[in-house]
Scaffold this active site. Sequence first.
Site, mmCIF file in Angstrom:
data_model
loop_
_atom_site.group_PDB
_atom_site.id
_atom_site.type_symbol
_atom_site.label_atom_id
_atom_site.label_comp_id
_atom_site.label_asym_id
_atom_site.label_seq_id
_atom_site.Cartn_x
_atom_site.Cartn_y
_atom_site.Cartn_z
ATOM 1 N N ASP A 28 -10.704 2.543 12.258
ATOM 2 C CA ASP A 28 -10.565 3.555 11.212
ATOM 3 C C ASP A 28 -11.901 4.269 10.980
ATOM 4 O O ASP A 28 -11.956 5.510 10.905
ATOM 5 C CB ASP A 28 -10.090 2.878 9.923
ATOM 6 N N GLU A 100 -5.466 2.219 15.654
ATOM 7 C CA GLU A 100 -6.861 2.058 15.232
ATOM 8 C C GLU A 100 -7.510 0.867 15.927
ATOM 9 O O GLU A 100 -8.668 0.937 16.359
ATOM 10 C CB GLU A 100 -6.931 1.875 13.713
#
Length: 208
Positions: A28, A100
């Site tokens: 992220d 992610e």
Amino acid sequence: DGRAPPSAAKEAVSGGVVDKESMEVLGDALLGFVIADVLFREFPRFDEGQKSKAKAAVVSTATLAKQAERLQLGDHLLLGRGEEKTGGRRKQALLADTYEALLAAVYLDGGIEHARALIVREFAPLIDELRRDGVTGQDYKSALQELLQSRDLPLPDYRLVNTAGPDHRKLFEIEVGVKGEPLASAIGTSKKEAEQEAARAALEKLRT
């Protein structure tokens, strides 16, 4: 063909770390940094608000889930029986988190340049759309309200039906309906984002 599945590969390149949440946090942060850097370089005339809107659109849960689906990451998830039965391989939140984690794995295995090259390539179509159309900031909630009013229907209702995910990516599932009848639902990293995504899905449904 003897190759390890993606999940196993992610564990191997991370030095034996099996904490998926840690991989998601890293992915992220990596994605956010690279996209912010791309926007800064590619759109120098965007003001802070435009860059913020563009970044939010590019790295939204829905967008990441679509990227994961395109790579068929759901096929490689190791799920418990309960998650499997409830359609975990198609859940936007789970697919976004997995995407992610994949980015984090690429970074840990090949370094920042390899990870950046992958992200730039993966998100090139979205960046091209921004270059072509700019940041529209379309308000789907207002558009849905106008469409319903044009059909003599009451205003839509938005209901929070679920929250999930770790603190770094708390997810909200919002359902939109009219007169108690659900039209669509969507997931976002904020209630506002989820409401906009739900309104967009409802518009698509009503316009078909």
